[in-house]
Design a protein around this motif. Structure first.
Motif, PDB file in Angstrom:
ATOM      1  N   VAL A   1      18.407 -39.117  15.612  1.00  0.00           N
ATOM      2  CA  VAL A   1      19.131 -37.833  16.469  1.00  0.00           C
ATOM      3  C   VAL A   1      20.337 -38.396  15.720  1.00  0.00           C
ATOM      4  O   VAL A   1      20.826 -37.144  15.509  1.00  0.00           O
ATOM      5  N   ASP A   2      21.692 -39.200  15.359  1.00  0.00           N
ATOM      6  CA  ASP A   2      22.733 -39.203  15.220  1.00  0.00           C
ATOM      7  C   ASP A   2      23.140 -38.788  13.802  1.00  0.00           C
ATOM      8  O   ASP A   2      24.147 -39.668  12.966  1.00  0.00           O
ATOM      9  N   THR A   3      22.171 -38.988  12.650  1.00  0.00           N
ATOM     10  CA  THR A   3      22.621 -38.981  11.493  1.00  0.00           C
ATOM     11  C   THR A   3      22.996 -37.470  10.904  1.00  0.00           C
ATOM     12  O   THR A   3      22.314 -35.982  11.696  1.00  0.00           O
TER      13      THR A   3
ATOM     14  N   ALA B   1      15.512 -31.827  12.860  1.00  0.00           N
ATOM     15  CA  ALA B   1      13.997 -32.137  13.487  1.00  0.00           C
ATOM     16  C   ALA B   1      12.992 -31.802  13.259  1.00  0.00           C
ATOM     17  O   ALA B   1      12.986 -30.713  12.418  1.00  0.00           O
ATOM     18  N   GLY B   2      12.081 -31.779  12.978  1.00  0.00           N
ATOM     19  CA  GLY B   2      10.200 -31.940  12.344  1.00  0.00           C
ATOM     20  C   GLY B   2       9.649 -31.487  13.996  1.00  0.00           C
ATOM     21  O   GLY B   2       9.579 -32.264  14.835  1.00  0.00           O
ATOM     22  N   ARG B   3       8.601 -30.788  14.171  1.00  0.00           N
ATOM     23  CA  ARG B   3       7.262 -30.486  14.964  1.00  0.00           C
ATOM     24  C   ARG B   3       6.771 -30.249  14.368  1.00  0.00           C
ATOM     25  O   ARG B   3       5.918 -29.874  13.122  1.00  0.00           O
ATOM     26  N   VAL B   4       5.001 -31.294  15.006  1.00  0.00           N
ATOM     27  CA  VAL B   4       3.909 -30.498  14.400  1.00  0.00           C
ATOM     28  C   VAL B   4       3.277 -29.489  15.317  1.00  0.00           C
ATOM     29  O   VAL B   4       3.443 -29.709  16.392  1.00  0.00           O
TER      30      VAL B   4
ATOM     31  N   HIS C   1      -2.712 -37.355  17.029  1.00  0.00           N
ATOM     32  CA  HIS C   1      -2.040 -37.830  18.383  1.00  0.00           C
ATOM     33  C   HIS C   1      -0.927 -38.568  17.602  1.00  0.00           C
ATOM     34  O   HIS C   1       0.242 -38.413  17.738  1.00  0.00           O
ATOM     35  N   GLN C   2      -1.497 -39.396  16.681  1.00  0.00           N
ATOM     36  CA  GLN C   2      -0.993 -40.161  16.619  1.00  0.00           C
ATOM     37  C   GLN C   2       0.481 -40.034  15.182  1.00  0.00           C
ATOM     38  O   GLN C   2       1.610 -40.131  14.860  1.00  0.00           O
ATOM     39  N   THR C   3      -0.456 -38.818  14.287  1.00  0.00           N
ATOM     40  CA  THR C   3       0.828 -38.422  13.492  1.00  0.00           C
ATOM     41  C   THR C   3       1.895 -37.681  13.849  1.00  0.00           C
ATOM     42  O   THR C   3       3.534 -37.770  14.068  1.00  0.00           O
ATOM     43  N   LYS C   4       1.944 -36.765  15.405  1.00  0.00           N
ATOM     44  CA  LYS C   4       2.610 -36.458  16.212  1.00  0.00           C
ATOM     45  C   LYS C   4       4.352 -37.131  16.651  1.00  0.00           C
ATOM     46  O   LYS C   4       5.051 -37.278  16.688  1.00  0.00           O
ATOM     47  N   LEU C   5       2.684 -38.514  17.250  1.00  0.00           N
ATOM     48  CA  LEU C   5       4.014 -39.798  17.633  1.00  0.00           C
ATOM     49  C   LEU C   5       5.036 -40.167  16.437  1.00  0.00           C
ATOM     50  O   LEU C   5       6.167 -40.423  16.734  1.00  0.00           O
ATOM     51  N   ASP C   6       4.502 -40.241  15.098  1.00  0.00           N
ATOM     52  CA  ASP C   6       5.491 -40.620  13.871  1.00  0.00           C
ATOM     53  C   ASP C   6       6.266 -40.016  13.835  1.00  0.00           C
ATOM     54  O   ASP C   6       7.824 -39.605  13.881  1.00  0.00           O
ATOM     55  N   VAL C   7       5.847 -38.024  13.680  1.00  0.00           N
ATOM     56  CA  VAL C   7       7.098 -37.711  14.129  1.00  0.00           C
ATOM     57  C   VAL C   7       8.331 -37.360  14.733  1.00  0.00           C
ATOM     58  O   VAL C   7       9.708 -37.636  14.524  1.00  0.00           O
ATOM     59  N   ILE C   8       8.089 -37.829  16.043  1.00  0.00           N
ATOM     60  CA  ILE C   8       9.127 -37.886  17.165  1.00  0.00           C
ATOM     61  C   ILE C   8       9.687 -38.995  16.615  1.00  0.00           C
ATOM     62  O   ILE C   8      11.156 -39.172  17.349  1.00  0.00           O
ATOM     63  N   GLY C   9       8.662 -40.189  16.639  1.00  0.00           N
ATOM     64  CA  GLY C   9       9.601 -40.666  16.479  1.00  0.00           C
ATOM     65  C   GLY C   9      10.605 -41.177  15.741  1.00  0.00           C
ATOM     66  O   GLY C   9      11.828 -41.680  15.212  1.00  0.00           O
TER      67      GLY C   9
END
Length: 113
Positions: free
Chosen positions: A29-31, A36-39, A15-23
């Motif tokens: 978001v404006d790049t 986007a990625g999804r775990v 779940h820490q890795t998932k939070l890293d991907v969400i972050g």
């Protein structure tokens, strides 16, 4: 007891890795051109408590009964969805509407953008 601790620790780690991907998704978001990625998660280890059984004259078949003993990260998938189209005012700028990639070539090799 040790199995429960391992399942909990492995779950927190993934779940820490998932939070890293969400972050990362939020930070970019404006790049322009960012995808986007999804775990996805997978069972790391499971224990079979009952094997599957075929049907007989009085009873239908039974599925196997398994207990997960931990989780691991399956993959970080890139979501290939269309971004927002934006006019730049330049005739040399291109965009795709819908699914697809641009094909570019250096003369001998073809690459997808």
């Amino acid at each position: 007891m040790l199995q429960a601790m391992f399942a909990g620790v492995s779950g927190l780690s993934v779940h820490q890795t998932k939070l890293d991907v969400i972050g990362n998704n939020i930070a970019n978001v404006d790049t322009t051109g960012f995808k986007a990625g999804r775990v996805t998660f997978e069972d790391q280890l499971s224990q079979t408590l009952r094997y599957a059984a075929g049907p007989n004259a009085n009873l239908g078949g039974q599925n196997a009964k398994q207990v997960g003993l931990g989780v691991t990260m399956g993959a970080v998938d890139t979501l290939q969805t269309q971004g927002n189209l934006q006019s730049t005012g330049k005739q040399t700028d291109l965009a795709l509407q819908g699914s697809g990639f641009f094909l570019v070539s250096n003369g001998s090799n073809v690459y997808y953008t």
